[in-house]
Write an enzyme that holds these catalytic residues in place. Sequence first.
Site, PDB file in Angstrom:
ATOM      1  N   LYS A  65       0.381  -1.222  -0.033  1.00  0.00           N
ATOM      2  CA  LYS A  65       0.016   0.125   0.611  1.00  0.00           C
ATOM      3  C   LYS A  65       0.829   1.124   0.072  1.00  0.00           C
ATOM      4  CE  LYS A  65      -0.566   0.314   5.276  1.00  0.00           C
ATOM      5  NZ  LYS A  65      -1.783   0.426   5.974  1.00  0.00           N
ATOM      6  N   ASP A  66       1.885   1.410   0.481  1.00  0.00           N
ATOM      7  CA  ASP A  66       3.290   2.267  -0.081  1.00  0.00           C
ATOM      8  C   ASP A  66       3.429   2.971  -1.284  1.00  0.00           C
ATOM      9  OD1 ASP A  66       2.683   2.549   3.070  1.00  0.00           O
ATOM     10  OD2 ASP A  66       4.582   1.730   3.308  1.00  0.00           O
ATOM     11  N   ARG A 103      -8.601   8.260   4.662  1.00  0.00           N
ATOM     12  CA  ARG A 103      -9.510   7.392   4.149  1.00  0.00           C
ATOM     13  C   ARG A 103     -10.097   6.537   5.206  1.00  0.00           C
ATOM     14  NH1 ARG A 103      -8.911   2.358   5.268  1.00  0.00           N
ATOM     15  NH2 ARG A 103      -7.123   1.996   5.561  1.00  0.00           N
ATOM     16  N   ARG A 104      -9.599   6.170   6.314  1.00  0.00           N
ATOM     17  CA  ARG A 104     -10.258   5.697   7.658  1.00  0.00           C
ATOM     18  C   ARG A 104     -11.011   6.935   8.102  1.00  0.00           C
ATOM     19  NH1 ARG A 104      -4.627   3.333   9.707  1.00  0.00           N
ATOM     20  NH2 ARG A 104      -5.126   0.546   8.879  1.00  0.00           N
ATOM     21  N   ARG A 146       0.869   9.963  14.035  1.00  0.00           N
ATOM     22  CA  ARG A 146       1.443   9.470  13.436  1.00  0.00           C
ATOM     23  C   ARG A 146       1.725   8.048  14.385  1.00  0.00           C
ATOM     24  NH1 ARG A 146       4.907  11.486   9.028  1.00  0.00           N
ATOM     25  NH2 ARG A 146       5.855   9.245   9.382  1.00  0.00           N
ATOM     26  N   ARG A 161       0.714   4.097  18.897  1.00  0.00           N
ATOM     27  CA  ARG A 161      -0.048   4.551  18.133  1.00  0.00           C
ATOM     28  C   ARG A 161      -1.293   4.044  19.534  1.00  0.00           C
ATOM     29  NH1 ARG A 161      -1.528   4.913  12.108  1.00  0.00           N
ATOM     30  NH2 ARG A 161       0.587   5.606  11.486  1.00  0.00           N
ATOM     31  N   CYS A 164      -1.603   7.329  -2.745  1.00  0.00           N
ATOM     32  CA  CYS A 164      -1.032   6.553  -1.250  1.00  0.00           C
ATOM     33  C   CYS A 164      -1.637   7.366  -0.093  1.00  0.00           C
ATOM     34  CB  CYS A 164      -0.601   5.438  -0.909  1.00  0.00           C
ATOM     35  SG  CYS A 164       1.371   6.549  -0.250  1.00  0.00           S
TER      36      CYS A 164
END
Length: 322
Positions: free
Chosen positions: A84-85, A132-133, A154, A160, A247
């Site tokens: 995805k990166d 997106r989330r 981040r 996190r 992305c």
Amino acid sequence: MTERAERPLRLGTRRSALAMAQSGQVAQAVRQLTGRAVELVEITTYGDTSREALAQIGGTGVFVTALRDALLRDEVDFAVHSLKDLPTGQPVDLTLAAVPPREDPRDALVARDGLTFAELPSGARIGTGSPRRMAQLNAYARSHGMAIETVPIRGNVDTRIGYVRSGELDAVVLAAAGLNRLGRTDEVTDFLSVDFVLPAPGQGALAIECAAVNADLAAALAELDDPETRAAVTAERSLLAALEAGCSAPVGALADLLADGQVVTEMRLRGVVGTTDGSTLVQLSTTGPVPTSHGDAIALGRELASEMLAKGAAGLMGERAL
């Protein structure tokens, strides 16, 4: 040639715990495949050192460029990326040698007190670095009469989850695949169904890349490729490319195979674009024959992208211009 056959293969990887875990798994598979030793070469990328939001620093390629440069300078023989990166354009001098079988593509919630998403209190603060989330979580909350606040964060997995443990946030959302690869699935309090949060294009999949001139190595690594995973992520990334989104844009996509009994008959591709506050979403899907070529998978993504653009998707992706 003998010296080259004897020395260990050099695998370029980011330094994060997650990158090291997934690269270690690939290294083991390559050792078994080739009979050669594999050593990890740790490379720091701009995305690892910058503390800015991904959308601010460009998102696309910030975790990838340093690894690709090392490949082209022959400092490493191959590299492992979270797919995805990867930017959607593939450089001609690099080969995407293998896309191994995909891990769980879903997003996962790690919340205080073992809460599921539905159990979160009114006003719950949910951390994520992903537009997106944010778009999909806010849209879902709106449609179900929930009040939540999405907070941009981040950092690595420990950082996190630390926001939840310290009480600063009620929950954070992470990729299930990363937690699985780190052996930390027991910390998940809820797996978010793809029916209400579509993952990032390529989420849960890895990309194994090498220099195009290294054809023998590319052929060996190709043994690790999973054709179904490659077809799915190719369709998802084609959608992303056709939307001209990077992305870090608020785009979700998932291609899955539909089976009639034991026989896989079709591939369904779902896509979503939304404003980060969740007030507007364009969410569509298309179903077609399982792609039998790279071109077929690309076409499936482009087809859905054109339908989404016709519904106004382009106007929802202002974040990508930052």
